[in-house]
Design a protein around this motif. Structure first.
Motif, PDB file in Angstrom:
ATOM      1  N   UNK A 178       0.816  -1.216   0.000  1.00 53.63           N
ATOM      2  CA  UNK A 178       0.000   0.000   0.000  1.00 53.63           C
ATOM      3  C   UNK A 178       0.850   1.267   0.000  1.00 53.63           C
ATOM      4  N   UNK A 179       2.124   1.166   0.375  1.00 50.68           N
ATOM      5  CA  UNK A 179       2.983   2.341   0.437  1.00 50.68           C
ATOM      6  C   UNK A 179       3.750   2.592  -0.867  1.00 50.68           C
TER       7      UNK A 179
ATOM      8  N   UNK B 239      14.101  13.867 -11.475  1.00 53.70           N
ATOM      9  CA  UNK B 239      13.262  12.698 -11.234  1.00 53.70           C
ATOM     10  C   UNK B 239      13.089  12.578  -9.732  1.00 53.70           C
ATOM     11  N   UNK B 240      12.021  13.162  -9.205  1.00 57.78           N
ATOM     12  CA  UNK B 240      11.910  13.318  -7.759  1.00 57.78           C
ATOM     13  C   UNK B 240      10.781  12.485  -7.197  1.00 57.78           C
ATOM     14  N   UNK B 241      11.056  11.830  -6.071  1.00 53.98           N
ATOM     15  CA  UNK B 241      10.029  11.098  -5.350  1.00 53.98           C
ATOM     16  C   UNK B 241       9.197  12.089  -4.555  1.00 53.98           C
ATOM     17  N   UNK B 242       7.868  11.863  -4.451  1.00 55.65           N
ATOM     18  CA  UNK B 242       7.033  12.810  -3.713  1.00 55.65           C
ATOM     19  C   UNK B 242       7.292  12.731  -2.222  1.00 55.65           C
ATOM     20  N   UNK B 243       7.072  13.821  -1.565  1.00 52.90           N
ATOM     21  CA  UNK B 243       7.137  13.776  -0.109  1.00 52.90           C
ATOM     22  C   UNK B 243       5.989  12.951   0.445  1.00 52.90           C
ATOM     23  N   UNK B 244       5.017  12.596  -0.431  1.00 57.21           N
ATOM     24  CA  UNK B 244       3.894  11.777  -0.005  1.00 57.21           C
ATOM     25  C   UNK B 244       4.208  10.301   0.060  1.00 57.21           C
ATOM     26  N   UNK B 245       5.417   9.896  -0.307  1.00 57.11           N
ATOM     27  CA  UNK B 245       5.760   8.479  -0.223  1.00 57.11           C
ATOM     28  C   UNK B 245       6.140   8.135   1.200  1.00 57.11           C
ATOM     29  N   UNK B 246       5.681   6.957   1.623  1.00 55.71           N
ATOM     30  CA  UNK B 246       5.908   6.556   3.017  1.00 55.71           C
ATOM     31  C   UNK B 246       7.388   6.495   3.324  1.00 55.71           C
ATOM     32  N   UNK B 247       7.735   6.949   4.522  1.00 58.72           N
ATOM     33  CA  UNK B 247       9.105   6.823   4.979  1.00 58.72           C
ATOM     34  C   UNK B 247       9.998   7.983   4.598  1.00 58.72           C
ATOM     35  N   UNK B 248       9.456   8.953   3.871  1.00 55.73           N
ATOM     36  CA  UNK B 248      10.273  10.082   3.462  1.00 55.73           C
ATOM     37  C   UNK B 248      10.087  11.240   4.427  1.00 55.73           C
ATOM     38  N   UNK B 249      11.157  11.986   4.716  1.00 53.26           N
ATOM     39  CA  UNK B 249      11.042  13.144   5.609  1.00 53.26           C
ATOM     40  C   UNK B 249      10.068  14.167   5.044  1.00 53.26           C
TER      41      UNK B 249
END
Length: 312
Positions: free
Chosen positions: A274-275, A291-301
């Protein structure tokens, strides 16, 4: 079959041989997938039926291979597909040097668009891998081989087979014998394909199911109930124990990959299904090379649940 001239053999799958052919009436080049029935009373194989149903029930999409026709032939039947020149596995295999950032970005964008379309139509592909991502003569990527596809719903409690997906791209919940799972199995496979594009080689090349799980744990670290709350509920959780190991930084595993790409990769390669970032989330893509991961992804500051877009 009278309206087609066979031009050559393309390959062979679990339930049929694929040929390159030409339609005599239109001059169009197509791919013919011949599916033979072992006995006349066997009926059409379930995997072939799933492929036909999945492709016929969804509208045409530029990143899903088009099924043009189905007709009986001898003791079997033939599926007629648009012809595609190559596949992503061949592209990676024949690359003389690592793919450029622009190439990786292009392939990933098309893959995500195709996967997002399938998931929006409640279809789990369940066998995403480079060999099932066909490439046209103009470089267009299209998802193919829906023989393991299944319809799903958010409140679905049905049991599925865990023996799906080619081993190197099989999600960890499947390796632990999960019978209830969701489209996250496709998203894990997307992450494995992404890593392969970045590195020109598979990220988790296990030789059997146990070795496959070892390959995953060797890089991502041994999961715990804290990092993967659903782990104890999986059927094979107690059948094998692994020594606790911390994750290896992806910068060490893929030293030539851009930091932004590694950040996005982490969003797919998460133990809890689910994450994992959903396929539609990375599709707000500006023309930059970032190419950036969202801050909405689990485990990210700085996690913000309202944030769902990724720029790539």
């Amino acid at each position: 079959m009278d309206q087609y001239i066979i031009l050559g053999r393309i390959g062979e799958g679990a339930h049929g041989i694929v040929f390159k052919a030409k339609n005599i009436e239109t001059g169009e080049t197509v791919a013919l997938k011949k599916v033979a029935l072992r006995r006349l009373d066997d009926g059409i194989p379930n995997q072939a039926l799933r492929e036909i149903k999945a492709l016929q029930e969804i509208e045409e999409n530029p990143h899903v291979v088009k099924l043009k026709a189905v007709f009986p032939h001898g003791a079997g039947f033939v599926l007629v597909f648009e012809y595609m020149l190559s596949d992503l596995a061949e592209v990676i295999r024949n690359a003389q040097q690592p793919l450029t950032q622009a190439q990786v970005k292009g392939y990933m964008l098309m893959l995500l668009q195709g996967v997002a379309f399938c998931h929006a139509n409640s279809i789990m592909h369940r066998d995403l891998k480079p060999a099932n991502l066909l490439i046209s003569s103009t470089g267009q990527l299209k998802i193919a081989d829906f023989g393991l596809a299944r319809l799903f719903s958010s409140d679905d409690s049905r049991l599925y087979s865990h023996q799906v997906a080619t081993r190197w791209y099989r999600a960890p919940e499947l390796l632990y014998g999960a019978r209830r799972y969701d489209e996250g199995v496709d998203l894990w496979a997307v992450g494995c394909i992404f890593a392969e594009l970045l590195n020109n080689s598979p990220l988790f090349p296990g030789e059997n199911d146990i070795e496959q799980l070892c390959c995953v744990l060797r890089i991502l670290g041994t999961p715990t109930q804290h990092t993967w709350p659903e782990l104890p509920e999986l059927p094979d959780y107690n059948k094998i124990c692994f020594k606790q190991k911390p994750p290896v930084p992806l910068e060490e595993v893929l030293p030539d990959a851009p930091p932004q790409s590694l950040q996005l990769l982490r969003c797919f390669l998460l133990y809890p299904s689910r994450e994992r970032v959903r396929a539609a989330q990375p599709l707000c893509l500006p023309t930059t090379q970032s190419c950036l991961c969202p801050s909405g992804a689990a485990g990210w500051p700085g996690r913000d649940p309202s944030t769902s877009m990724i720029s790539m």
